[in-house]
Scaffold this motif. Structure first.
Motif, PDB file in Angstrom:
ATOM      1  N   ILE A  38       0.101  -1.075   0.005  1.00 25.41           N
ATOM      2  CA  ILE A  38       0.033   0.200   0.054  1.00 25.41           C
ATOM      3  C   ILE A  38       0.796   0.805   0.074  1.00 25.41           C
ATOM      4  N   THR A  39       1.926   1.145   1.324  1.00 27.79           N
ATOM      5  CA  THR A  39       2.954   1.761   0.617  1.00 27.79           C
ATOM      6  C   THR A  39       3.563   2.614  -0.534  1.00 27.79           C
ATOM      7  N   GLY A  40       4.059   1.682  -1.262  1.00 26.56           N
ATOM      8  CA  GLY A  40       4.874   1.726  -2.368  1.00 26.56           C
ATOM      9  C   GLY A  40       3.515   2.168  -3.458  1.00 26.56           C
ATOM     10  N   ARG A  41       2.159   1.431  -3.801  1.00 29.22           N
ATOM     11  CA  ARG A  41       1.704   2.064  -5.003  1.00 29.22           C
ATOM     12  C   ARG A  41       1.104   3.857  -4.241  1.00 29.22           C
ATOM     13  N   MET A  42       0.637   3.797  -2.948  1.00 28.19           N
ATOM     14  CA  MET A  42       0.636   5.745  -2.544  1.00 28.19           C
ATOM     15  C   MET A  42       1.345   6.005  -3.017  1.00 28.19           C
ATOM     16  N   LEU A  46       1.279   9.501  -5.263  1.00 33.16           N
ATOM     17  CA  LEU A  46       2.253  11.033  -4.801  1.00 33.16           C
ATOM     18  C   LEU A  46       3.155  11.650  -5.959  1.00 33.16           C
ATOM     19  N   ARG A  47       3.924  10.650  -6.108  1.00 35.06           N
ATOM     20  CA  ARG A  47       4.683  11.244  -7.108  1.00 35.06           C
ATOM     21  C   ARG A  47       4.499  11.567  -7.765  1.00 35.06           C
ATOM     22  N   THR A  48       3.845  10.737  -8.590  1.00 33.39           N
ATOM     23  CA  THR A  48       3.150  11.403  -9.970  1.00 33.39           C
ATOM     24  C   THR A  48       1.931  12.566  -9.697  1.00 33.39           C
ATOM     25  N   LEU A  49       1.791  13.176  -8.941  1.00 37.06           N
ATOM     26  CA  LEU A  49       1.360  14.322  -9.446  1.00 37.06           C
ATOM     27  C   LEU A  49       1.490  16.232  -9.237  1.00 37.06           C
ATOM     28  N   PRO A  50       1.542  16.850  -9.499  1.00 38.08           N
ATOM     29  CA  PRO A  50       2.098  17.831  -9.018  1.00 38.08           C
ATOM     30  C   PRO A  50       2.223  18.101  -8.616  1.00 38.08           C
ATOM     31  N   THR A  51       3.041  18.939  -8.424  1.00 40.66           N
ATOM     32  CA  THR A  51       3.274  19.566  -6.376  1.00 40.66           C
ATOM     33  C   THR A  51       1.970  20.943  -6.080  1.00 40.66           C
ATOM     34  N   GLY A  52       2.127  21.444  -7.756  1.00 42.95           N
ATOM     35  CA  GLY A  52       0.834  22.662  -7.397  1.00 42.95           C
ATOM     36  C   GLY A  52       1.382  24.178  -6.984  1.00 42.95           C
ATOM     37  N   GLN A  53       2.303  24.365  -8.027  1.00 39.57           N
ATOM     38  CA  GLN A  53       3.081  25.496  -7.610  1.00 39.57           C
ATOM     39  C   GLN A  53       2.428  26.662  -8.946  1.00 39.57           C
ATOM     40  N   GLY A  54       1.767  26.110  -9.620  1.00 42.40           N
ATOM     41  CA  GLY A  54       0.867  27.230 -10.362  1.00 42.40           C
ATOM     42  C   GLY A  54      -0.215  27.581  -9.355  1.00 42.40           C
ATOM     43  N   LEU A  55      -0.818  28.917  -9.015  1.00 51.05           N
ATOM     44  CA  LEU A  55      -1.679  29.087  -8.766  1.00 51.05           C
ATOM     45  C   LEU A  55      -3.145  28.611  -9.040  1.00 51.05           C
ATOM     46  N   SER A  56      -3.561  28.185 -10.197  1.00 49.03           N
ATOM     47  CA  SER A  56      -4.369  27.623 -10.946  1.00 49.03           C
ATOM     48  C   SER A  56      -5.567  27.009 -10.168  1.00 49.03           C
ATOM     49  N   LEU A  68      -4.671  15.000   0.819  1.00 51.68           N
ATOM     50  CA  LEU A  68      -6.140  13.485   1.465  1.00 51.68           C
ATOM     51  C   LEU A  68      -4.551  12.624   1.311  1.00 51.68           C
ATOM     52  N   LEU A  69      -3.939  12.248   0.249  1.00 50.00           N
ATOM     53  CA  LEU A  69      -3.752  10.833   0.310  1.00 50.00           C
ATOM     54  C   LEU A  69      -2.525  10.386   1.260  1.00 50.00           C
ATOM     55  N   THR A  70      -1.959  12.055   1.452  1.00 44.25           N
ATOM     56  CA  THR A  70      -0.788  11.491   2.386  1.00 44.25           C
ATOM     57  C   THR A  70      -1.679  11.888   3.358  1.00 44.25           C
ATOM     58  N   LEU A  71      -3.046  12.388   4.040  1.00 44.92           N
ATOM     59  CA  LEU A  71      -3.543  11.840   5.460  1.00 44.92           C
ATOM     60  C   LEU A  71      -3.777  10.394   4.921  1.00 44.92           C
ATOM     61  N   LEU A  73      -3.195   7.758   3.781  1.00 47.55           N
ATOM     62  CA  LEU A  73      -1.356   6.973   4.272  1.00 47.55           C
ATOM     63  C   LEU A  73      -0.990   7.063   5.448  1.00 47.55           C
ATOM     64  N   GLY A  74      -0.999   8.480   5.937  1.00 48.06           N
ATOM     65  CA  GLY A  74      -0.738   8.036   7.293  1.00 48.06           C
ATOM     66  C   GLY A  74      -1.766   7.072   7.916  1.00 48.06           C
ATOM     67  N   SER A  75      -3.172   7.598   8.198  1.00 47.05           N
ATOM     68  CA  SER A  75      -3.641   6.537   9.009  1.00 47.05           C
ATOM     69  C   SER A  75      -3.434   5.027   8.670  1.00 47.05           C
ATOM     70  N   ILE A  76      -3.299   4.765   7.054  1.00 44.35           N
ATOM     71  CA  ILE A  76      -3.552   3.300   7.537  1.00 44.35           C
ATOM     72  C   ILE A  76      -2.003   2.510   7.649  1.00 44.35           C
ATOM     73  N   ALA A  77      -1.323   3.746   7.708  1.00 40.27           N
ATOM     74  CA  ALA A  77      -0.444   3.136   8.155  1.00 40.27           C
ATOM     75  C   ALA A  77      -0.050   3.347   9.509  1.00 40.27           C
ATOM     76  N   ALA A  78      -0.701   4.369  10.603  1.00 35.12           N
ATOM     77  CA  ALA A  78      -0.965   3.994  11.783  1.00 35.12           C
ATOM     78  C   ALA A  78      -1.563   2.776  12.009  1.00 35.12           C
ATOM     79  N   THR A  79      -3.045   2.835  11.635  1.00 33.09           N
ATOM     80  CA  THR A  79      -3.208   1.555  11.788  1.00 33.09           C
ATOM     81  C   THR A  79      -2.860  -0.038  11.867  1.00 33.09           C
ATOM     82  N   MET A  80      -2.737   0.152  10.776  1.00 31.20           N
ATOM     83  CA  MET A  80      -1.627  -1.174  10.484  1.00 31.20           C
ATOM     84  C   MET A  80      -1.062  -1.599  11.015  1.00 31.20           C
ATOM     85  N   LEU A  81       0.090  -1.076  11.736  1.00 33.69           N
ATOM     86  CA  LEU A  81       1.502  -0.860  12.678  1.00 33.69           C
ATOM     87  C   LEU A  81       0.936  -1.469  13.641  1.00 33.69           C
ATOM     88  N   PHE A  82       0.194  -0.341  13.971  1.00 33.17           N
ATOM     89  CA  PHE A  82      -1.181  -0.787  15.231  1.00 33.17           C
ATOM     90  C   PHE A  82      -1.264  -2.396  15.432  1.00 33.17           C
TER      91      PHE A  82
END
Length: 106
Positions: A38-42, A46-56, A68-71, A73-82
């Motif tokens: 799951i971490t590898g796929r997410m 995340l790597r392929t999404l643009p960083t949002g350097q324009g303000l459009s 949202l994806l980072t959040l 990933l963090g919640s999935i990782a926390a629950t699975m590690l627990f």
């Protein structure tokens, strides 16, 4: 447990404990393997999404997607590690319980 104590079938008790330890260890390793996938796929997403350097407006949406994806990933990782931690704690406790069975002194 009453049957084991009355019949002194310690071998049955030890085999049941061994099976439970094996199951808990398998579940912990499966959870960690799934977390790796799951971490590898997410991370790839995340790597392929643009960083949002324009303000459009579309870049703001993409930036929110990253957050949202980072959040997620963090919640999935926390629950699975627990979960893996709890499985391994169960193994540790069952291993300690195994020392309570009487052993013949020959």
């Amino acid at each position: 447990s009453r049957h084991v104590r009355e019949t002194e079938g310690w071998l049955y008790a030890i085999q049941s404990l061994r099976n439970a330890i094996t199951a808990q260890t398998f579940l912990a390793s499966t959870v960690l393997s799934l977390l790796t996938l799951i971490t590898g796929r997410m991370w790839d997403i995340l790597r392929t999404l643009p960083t949002g350097q324009g303000l459009s407006s579309s870049s703001w949406i993409q930036l929110n997607q990253r957050q949202l994806l980072t959040l997620q990933l963090g919640s999935i990782a926390a629950t699975m590690l627990f979960s893996a931690y709890q499985f391994l704690q169960g193994v540790r406790l069952m291993t300690h319980a195994g020392f309570m069975f009487p052993v013949k002194s020959n």
